[in-house]
Scaffold this motif. Structure first.
Motif, mmCIF file in Angstrom:
data_model
loop_
_atom_site.group_PDB
_atom_site.id
_atom_site.type_symbol
_atom_site.label_atom_id
_atom_site.label_comp_id
_atom_site.label_asym_id
_atom_site.label_seq_id
_atom_site.Cartn_x
_atom_site.Cartn_y
_atom_site.Cartn_z
ATOM 1 N N TYR A 65 0.813 -1.212 0.000
ATOM 2 C CA TYR A 65 0.000 0.000 0.000
ATOM 3 C C TYR A 65 0.848 1.264 0.000
ATOM 4 O O TYR A 65 0.326 2.346 0.141
ATOM 5 C CB TYR A 65 -0.969 -0.009 1.188
ATOM 6 N N SER A 66 2.139 1.117 -0.131
ATOM 7 C CA SER A 66 3.047 2.239 -0.293
ATOM 8 C C SER A 66 3.913 1.915 -1.509
ATOM 9 O O SER A 66 4.716 0.981 -1.477
ATOM 10 C CB SER A 66 3.909 2.429 0.962
ATOM 11 N N ILE A 67 3.715 2.671 -2.564
ATOM 12 C CA ILE A 67 4.322 2.344 -3.857
ATOM 13 C C ILE A 67 5.064 3.563 -4.384
ATOM 14 O O ILE A 67 4.565 4.691 -4.323
ATOM 15 C CB ILE A 67 3.223 1.910 -4.862
ATOM 16 N N ILE A 68 6.258 3.320 -4.904
ATOM 17 C CA ILE A 68 7.045 4.374 -5.545
ATOM 18 C C ILE A 68 7.157 4.021 -7.028
ATOM 19 O O ILE A 68 7.642 2.941 -7.375
ATOM 20 C CB ILE A 68 8.448 4.501 -4.924
ATOM 21 N N ILE A 69 6.707 4.934 -7.866
ATOM 22 C CA ILE A 69 6.802 4.744 -9.311
ATOM 23 C C ILE A 69 8.015 5.529 -9.795
ATOM 24 O O ILE A 69 8.150 6.720 -9.519
ATOM 25 C CB ILE A 69 5.521 5.229 -10.011
ATOM 26 N N GLU A 84 -2.441 11.480 -14.453
ATOM 27 C CA GLU A 84 -3.872 11.553 -14.126
ATOM 28 C C GLU A 84 -4.400 10.181 -13.708
ATOM 29 O O GLU A 84 -5.212 10.072 -12.792
ATOM 30 C CB GLU A 84 -4.653 12.098 -15.320
ATOM 31 N N GLU A 85 -3.951 9.133 -14.390
ATOM 32 C CA GLU A 85 -4.349 7.762 -14.034
ATOM 33 C C GLU A 85 -3.906 7.420 -12.617
ATOM 34 O O GLU A 85 -4.656 6.816 -11.850
ATOM 35 C CB GLU A 85 -3.736 6.773 -15.034
ATOM 36 N N ILE A 86 -2.706 7.829 -12.246
ATOM 37 C CA ILE A 86 -2.193 7.582 -10.893
ATOM 38 C C ILE A 86 -3.067 8.300 -9.865
ATOM 39 O O ILE A 86 -3.424 7.718 -8.831
ATOM 40 C CB ILE A 86 -0.717 8.014 -10.779
ATOM 41 N N GLU A 87 -3.434 9.540 -10.147
ATOM 42 C CA GLU A 87 -4.290 10.292 -9.221
ATOM 43 C C GLU A 87 -5.648 9.621 -9.057
ATOM 44 O O GLU A 87 -6.164 9.509 -7.949
ATOM 45 C CB GLU A 87 -4.451 11.746 -9.672
ATOM 46 N N ARG A 88 -6.245 9.182 -10.162
ATOM 47 C CA ARG A 88 -7.535 8.482 -10.083
ATOM 48 C C ARG A 88 -7.390 7.199 -9.271
ATOM 49 O O ARG A 88 -8.248 6.870 -8.447
ATOM 50 C CB ARG A 88 -8.059 8.154 -11.488
ATOM 51 N N PHE A 89 -6.304 6.483 -9.477
ATOM 52 C CA PHE A 89 -6.060 5.233 -8.761
ATOM 53 C C PHE A 89 -5.932 5.490 -7.261
ATOM 54 O O PHE A 89 -6.508 4.770 -6.452
ATOM 55 C CB PHE A 89 -4.788 4.558 -9.300
ATOM 56 N N LYS A 90 -5.183 6.526 -6.904
ATOM 57 C CA LYS A 90 -5.018 6.882 -5.488
ATOM 58 C C LYS A 90 -6.359 7.259 -4.863
ATOM 59 O O LYS A 90 -6.626 6.900 -3.711
ATOM 60 C CB LYS A 90 -4.027 8.040 -5.324
ATOM 61 N N ASN A 91 -7.211 7.951 -5.598
ATOM 62 C CA ASN A 91 -8.510 8.374 -5.074
ATOM 63 C C ASN A 91 -9.466 7.194 -4.868
ATOM 64 O O ASN A 91 -10.305 7.232 -3.980
ATOM 65 C CB ASN A 91 -9.154 9.416 -5.988
ATOM 66 N N LYS A 92 -9.333 6.149 -5.688
ATOM 67 C CA LYS A 92 -10.217 4.988 -5.597
ATOM 68 C C LYS A 92 -9.730 3.950 -4.593
ATOM 69 O O LYS A 92 -10.499 3.113 -4.148
ATOM 70 C CB LYS A 92 -10.339 4.299 -6.960
ATOM 71 N N GLU A 96 -0.782 4.710 -0.918
ATOM 72 C CA GLU A 96 0.133 5.851 -1.066
ATOM 73 C C GLU A 96 1.017 5.589 -2.271
ATOM 74 O O GLU A 96 1.707 4.568 -2.333
ATOM 75 C CB GLU A 96 0.991 6.007 0.183
ATOM 76 N N ILE A 97 0.982 6.492 -3.228
ATOM 77 C CA ILE A 97 1.805 6.356 -4.434
ATOM 78 C C ILE A 97 2.628 7.624 -4.594
ATOM 79 O O ILE A 97 2.090 8.729 -4.591
ATOM 80 C CB ILE A 97 0.951 6.130 -5.696
ATOM 81 N N GLN A 98 3.927 7.439 -4.711
ATOM 82 C CA GLN A 98 4.834 8.548 -4.988
ATOM 83 C C GLN A 98 5.444 8.336 -6.363
ATOM 84 O O GLN A 98 5.766 7.217 -6.740
ATOM 85 C CB GLN A 98 5.973 8.578 -3.965
ATOM 86 N N VAL A 99 5.604 9.422 -7.102
ATOM 87 C CA VAL A 99 6.311 9.361 -8.378
ATOM 88 C C VAL A 99 7.685 9.963 -8.139
ATOM 89 O O VAL A 99 7.801 11.143 -7.790
ATOM 90 C CB VAL A 99 5.547 10.121 -9.490
ATOM 91 N N ALA A 100 8.717 9.160 -8.299
ATOM 92 C CA ALA A 100 10.096 9.587 -8.031
ATOM 93 C C ALA A 100 10.647 10.330 -9.253
ATOM 94 O O ALA A 100 11.477 9.822 -10.003
ATOM 95 C CB ALA A 100 10.961 8.380 -7.675
ATOM 96 N N TRP A 101 10.159 11.545 -9.417
ATOM 97 C CA TRP A 101 10.563 12.391 -10.529
ATOM 98 C C TRP A 101 10.258 13.820 -10.153
ATOM 99 O O TRP A 101 9.279 14.057 -9.443
ATOM 100 C CB TRP A 101 9.804 11.976 -11.800
ATOM 101 N N PRO A 102 10.984 14.806 -10.532
ATOM 102 C CA PRO A 102 12.120 14.734 -11.455
ATOM 103 C C PRO A 102 13.373 14.182 -10.775
ATOM 104 O O PRO A 102 13.520 14.252 -9.562
ATOM 105 C CB PRO A 102 12.324 16.194 -11.860
#
Length: 124
Positions: A65-69, A84-92, A96-102
């Motif tokens: 339940y804690s994921i780093i992309i 946007e897909e990540i945000e929708r996924f987090k809302n549903k 916890e999803i973090q995008v390791a960027w930039p």
């Protein structure tokens, strides 16, 4: 018709002779798993599988339940649609999803400099 062709392309059997980029991503993922000692999976934004949604649902089904992309494209990151897909996924989902960027420019420079130096050392 386009959707059917895209689905066929996603499931197309890949190997070192027909898609070296795919094989390199698989190998990189395995190396990161070894170096970090973490569960590592790979996903694709388009034209290849597994998709990001498939991997996210799989990880959640295994109790993560804690994921780093980590985008492989370290210069451009992820496409707007993917973010946007990540945000929708987090809302549903309760995840916890973090995008390791930039990527930090200093880390990029260190990586590229080390890579360049490895070629210079070979030629000496």
């Amino acid at each position: 018709v386009y959707k059917r062709q895209e689905d066929e392309l996603k499931k197309w059997p890949r190997n070192p002779n027909n898609d070296i980029s795919y094989i390199n991503i698989v190998n990189l993922c395995e190396e990161l798993r070894y170096v970090l000692g973490f569960v590592t999976e790979f996903a694709f934004e388009n034209f290849c599988s597994p998709t990001l949604s498939e991997v996210l649902y799989d990880l959640i089904s295994r109790g993560f339940y804690s994921i780093i992309i980590v985008p492989i494209d370290y210069l451009s990151g992820l496409e707007k649609e993917t973010l946007e897909e990540i945000e929708r996924f987090k809302n549903k989902n309760d995840v916890e999803i973090q995008v390791a960027w930039p990527y930090k420019i200093g880390l990029q420079a260190d990586f590229i400099a080390t890579h360049i130096l490895s070629f210079i050392r070979k030629s000496i």
